[in-house]
Motif scaffolding. Sequence first.
Motif, short mmCIF file in Angstrom:
data_model
loop_
_atom_site.label_atom_id
_atom_site.label_comp_id
_atom_site.label_asym_id
_atom_site.label_seq_id
_atom_site.Cartn_x
_atom_site.Cartn_y
_atom_site.Cartn_z
N PHE A 70 -91.04 -17.28 -39.17
CA PHE A 70 -91.55 -16.79 -37.45
C PHE A 70 -93.28 -17.26 -36.91
O PHE A 70 -92.78 -17.54 -36.10
CB PHE A 70 -91.83 -15.07 -37.40
CG PHE A 70 -90.44 -14.70 -37.26
CD1 PHE A 70 -89.63 -14.33 -36.32
CD2 PHE A 70 -89.81 -14.36 -38.78
CE1 PHE A 70 -88.43 -13.91 -36.07
CE2 PHE A 70 -88.19 -14.13 -38.37
CZ PHE A 70 -87.82 -13.68 -37.30
N THR A 89 -97.30 -21.23 -35.16
CA THR A 89 -98.60 -21.53 -34.99
C THR A 89 -99.25 -22.39 -34.84
O THR A 89 -99.96 -23.18 -34.28
CB THR A 89 -99.22 -20.35 -35.80
OG1 THR A 89 -99.03 -18.61 -35.69
CG2 THR A 89 -100.57 -20.57 -35.88
N TRP A 118 -101.54 -24.51 -32.01
CA TRP A 118 -102.62 -24.24 -31.92
C TRP A 118 -103.20 -25.88 -32.90
O TRP A 118 -104.29 -25.97 -32.81
CB TRP A 118 -103.28 -22.95 -32.96
CG TRP A 118 -102.78 -22.08 -32.20
CD1 TRP A 118 -101.78 -21.14 -32.33
CD2 TRP A 118 -103.73 -21.19 -31.27
NE1 TRP A 118 -101.88 -19.71 -31.38
CE2 TRP A 118 -102.68 -20.17 -30.71
CE3 TRP A 118 -104.87 -21.02 -30.60
CZ2 TRP A 118 -103.66 -19.32 -29.82
CZ3 TRP A 118 -105.30 -20.58 -29.39
CH2 TRP A 118 -104.71 -19.89 -29.08
N ARG A 172 -101.94 -10.27 -32.07
CA ARG A 172 -101.11 -10.30 -30.45
C ARG A 172 -99.51 -9.80 -30.62
O ARG A 172 -99.04 -9.37 -29.95
CB ARG A 172 -101.29 -11.54 -29.46
CG ARG A 172 -102.51 -11.44 -29.55
CD ARG A 172 -102.68 -13.36 -28.82
NE ARG A 172 -102.20 -13.31 -27.60
CZ ARG A 172 -102.59 -12.98 -26.23
NH1 ARG A 172 -103.66 -12.94 -26.33
NH2 ARG A 172 -101.64 -13.01 -25.21
N TYR A 192 -91.78 -7.52 -25.83
CA TYR A 192 -92.46 -7.80 -26.24
C TYR A 192 -94.34 -6.98 -26.31
O TYR A 192 -94.70 -7.45 -27.52
CB TYR A 192 -92.83 -8.78 -25.29
CG TYR A 192 -93.14 -10.13 -26.57
CD1 TYR A 192 -93.11 -10.52 -27.42
CD2 TYR A 192 -94.20 -10.54 -26.26
CE1 TYR A 192 -93.67 -12.14 -28.25
CE2 TYR A 192 -95.45 -11.51 -26.95
CZ TYR A 192 -94.81 -12.60 -28.08
OH TYR A 192 -95.08 -13.05 -29.18
N ASN A 242 -88.80 -18.64 -27.91
CA ASN A 242 -89.83 -19.50 -29.00
C ASN A 242 -89.03 -20.00 -29.87
O ASN A 242 -87.74 -19.34 -30.09
CB ASN A 242 -90.21 -18.27 -29.59
CG ASN A 242 -91.30 -17.39 -28.60
OD1 ASN A 242 -91.10 -17.60 -27.45
ND2 ASN A 242 -92.06 -16.72 -29.06
N TYR A 252 -110.37 -15.45 -25.19
CA TYR A 252 -108.18 -15.89 -25.41
C TYR A 252 -107.75 -14.48 -24.85
O TYR A 252 -107.46 -13.61 -25.34
CB TYR A 252 -107.53 -15.33 -26.91
CG TYR A 252 -106.24 -15.99 -27.07
CD1 TYR A 252 -105.33 -16.10 -25.45
CD2 TYR A 252 -105.79 -15.72 -28.23
CE1 TYR A 252 -104.36 -16.63 -25.98
CE2 TYR A 252 -104.33 -15.89 -28.43
CZ TYR A 252 -103.06 -16.58 -27.60
OH TYR A 252 -102.24 -16.57 -27.54
N1 UDP Z 1 -96.65 -16.75 -32.85
C1 UDP Z 1 -95.81 -17.11 -33.67
N2 UDP Z 1 -94.51 -16.88 -33.10
C2 UDP Z 1 -93.86 -16.43 -32.09
C3 UDP Z 1 -94.92 -15.92 -31.18
C4 UDP Z 1 -96.24 -16.05 -31.94
O1 UDP Z 1 -95.95 -17.53 -34.67
O2 UDP Z 1 -93.06 -16.27 -32.58
C5 UDP Z 1 -98.46 -16.77 -32.72
C6 UDP Z 1 -98.74 -17.89 -32.36
O3 UDP Z 1 -99.88 -18.51 -33.28
C7 UDP Z 1 -99.09 -17.43 -30.95
C8 UDP Z 1 -99.61 -16.07 -31.61
O4 UDP Z 1 -98.54 -15.57 -32.19
O5 UDP Z 1 -100.52 -18.56 -30.30
C9 UDP Z 1 -100.35 -15.32 -30.29
O6 UDP Z 1 -98.33 -14.98 -29.57
P1 UDP Z 1 -98.97 -14.86 -27.57
O7 UDP Z 1 -97.48 -14.53 -27.58
O8 UDP Z 1 -99.40 -13.83 -27.67
O9 UDP Z 1 -99.63 -15.81 -27.32
P2 UDP Z 1 -99.34 -15.75 -25.85
O10 UDP Z 1 -98.48 -16.91 -25.47
O11 UDP Z 1 -99.65 -14.85 -24.69
O12 UDP Z 1 -101.14 -16.95 -25.76
#
Ligand code: UDP
Length: 751
Positions: free
Chosen positions: A520, A525, A529, A543, A554, A641, A716
């Motif tokens: 996941f 990530t 990133w 988060r 969510y 996602n 952030y």
């Molecule tokens: N993340 C992930 N898999 C997912 C969703 C989120 O690895 O399916 C990680 C990823 O690093 C992401 C971070 O969790 O940037 C934060 O997710 P969030 O949905 O809060 O990001 P946003 O789009 O709101 O910045």
Amino acid sequence: MATLICFSHLRWDFVFQRPQHLMSLFAQQWPVIFWEEPIGDADEPWLELRDTGEDVTLAIPHLPEGFSQAQRDAALRDLLDKQLAQAPGPLLRWYYTPMMLSFSRHLASSCIIYDCMDELANFRFAPPELKGLEEELLVASDLVFTGGYSLYEAKRERHGNVHPFPSSVDLAHFSQGLNAAKLDPGRPLLGFYGVIDERMDLDLLAAVADARPHWSIVLVGPVVKIDPADLPQRSNITYTGGRMYAELPAIAGAWDVALMPFAIDESTRFISPTKTPEYLAVGLPVVSTPITDVIRQYGDLEGVEIAGTVEEFVAACERALTLAQAPRDAQWRREADAALSGQSWNNVVAEMTELIDEIMAPTMLNAHRPARYDYLIVGAGFAGAVMAERLARDAGARVLVVDRRPHIGGNAYDHYDDAGILVHRYGPHIFHTNSQDIVDYLSSFTAWRPYEHRVLADFDGVQVPIPINRTTLNRLYGLNLTTDDEAAAFLDARAEPVDPIRTSADVVVSKVGRELYELFFRGYTRKQWGLDPSMLDKSVTARVPTRTNIDDRYFTDKFQAMPANGYTAMFEAMLDHPLIDVRLGVDFDDIRALVDYDRLVFTGPIDEYFNHCYGKLPYRSLEFRHKTVDVAQFQPVGVVNYPLEDVRYTRITEYKHLTGQQSDRTSLTYEYPTAVGDPYYPIPKPENEALYKRYQALAAESREVLFVGRLATYRYYNMDQVVGQALATYRKHMAQISGEDGFGQTSIAAE
Ligand code: UDP
Ligand code: FAD
């Protein structure tokens, strides 16, 4: 009124292609001069001016033969200056070839655009200085457009404002060929139109003709840069020479199958043939060699065959000939029509104009110098709008808000797209907060539509809830966990204790174990990133919680809703005050010297404010690809996602779930993370925080400037946090300056 001058190595009368489409449409809003290569046939330099019939003025320089490069450039420069002396308004310079910089680089202009159609340096006879001049053009340009996605990828690291605009199609024009009569049902006709040059795989063409003597192959177009004697001569291959654009639908309409027999080499690596959508619009199945951009944009269509070898090409043509027999409403044709729907050169020009307007706007502002302001606010996003609203309405200050974008709302900006659907230009924005104060404040400017956000993670079509909850575990592992305790025990058995928890990998592995982490979080990530989670601060993946119940929302905040009429409408209400002026498409740098103001609120990137004196703070960017599809619903929830690394985008958003809008069509955004582009995300890691602290120290010394928002405080932050931060900054600022002078008519009322 502005004047657009287009420098082109392709002549207007050569083939009617991208430059001709774009310039004819731009000519409806600005005078357009199309500047061609010189002809060496004159005693004295002179400029021939011709009307193209499409409102474009053709400028053809005539020079004496045998001029040196320096003489040539001097003469061209002279002709150009004389011609432009009469041109109205600011100048836009548009380049198809960097070579023409040599006599035009001196021109003062409000906007320079490089519309890159090809990697010209890879072409036969490319001059050696082309690469250096392209580098110069990239530095000089305000905007870079590319004719396809491969070219976009090749250029985007080399310029900060690159936009892919693959070639479009004039559907009304080409669909005229749909009902053309086929010539001889017993003798299939396979055709190509376009420039015939070194990019053509002539051996392939000959081999196909030999393999199927009863097929007729026709090639329509001018032969350039190759010796016509090298063209394969066969009784079943015909070369007709060039034909007019107006004739193409009828010509191609008589074929059974369209061919794109391009050689696969350096000269075709970046091409994005305009003819692909045109052939489809005429109703023809297409057989192409494996050109990257054809595969990318059209390769999934049944009507587009991709074939590498002679045998594959012949077999693909045979399949295409079968498809050609299918009735007008056959599945492959409907699929091709859907892929073309919405494509138009008009749309391309509208999108390009919006980007150009952003660059041109500062020139326009000079025309009406604003009065004196108490505050200049840079940025019309949440941070800037809240500060403006409070300073004007609560403190009675005169405020000017500027934003370099052509709209208010910052990243939360939403608008109705061509399909009439409310979409978010910068990806999905869902409002959620636990702060009643923030809800109360924003509620003065908007009503709300309750909305609880749900997200699914997609693994090759298997979709499960994220955040990971009991349903996720049951679906993934085929289990039947029925209580929180059972789910907790299942996760505990996998979790790997980590102490101390520092990184984004630690947070997840310590809760759910390595397997679920990798599935996941790791790939997602890394894509989002450009870093492994072990390199990112724990706050990033923290988060996204892990649950043992079946709550699939969510967010779990007390308040979750969308502004009833959208974010932009809410921002309009915030900024609608007689003491607030708003100027859009204006960069701080361009107006700081023109505006008289006492204090500054800066909501842009803090390192940019200080001219990157300690080096650049890293930001992560995204490319948003928006599209509309002809189905009422595309996916079961607002966001899906895509954590797998072989899918290049991270998520798809379908806005109708967020807004509750009803329509037969639906609009989507795909997010592709990138290293370059607009700064969207500060990157939370220790060394970046340390660098930010140095800028923060400078900010603390700049007492006349307030730094607010996600970029100015390198945080952030979600929208509600930025609103909270701005309200707190305002209150603190008022407390600090109370006792100093008020602002005009109203006294300062600190909260
Ligand atoms: N993340 C992930 N898999 C997912 C969703 C989120 O690895 O399916 C990680 C990823 O690093 C992401 C971070 O969790 O940037 C934060 O997710 P969030 O949905 O809060 O990001 P946003 O789009 O709101 O910045
Ligand atoms: P911005 O919105 O970035 O506004 C700053 C403005 O300043 C910009 O418009 C910029 O053009 C302008 N500017 C900068 N420098 C200059 C200059 N030199 N001259 C002129 N103008 C300048 N938050 C949530 O709460 N929920 C979500 O679901 C959510 N989803 C998000 C999805 C994505 C893809 C992104 C990128 C962010 C998301 N956010 C979300 C975060 C949210 O966008 C931010 O918290 C919020 O928009 C920050 O507001 P801001 O005013 O600080 O910055």
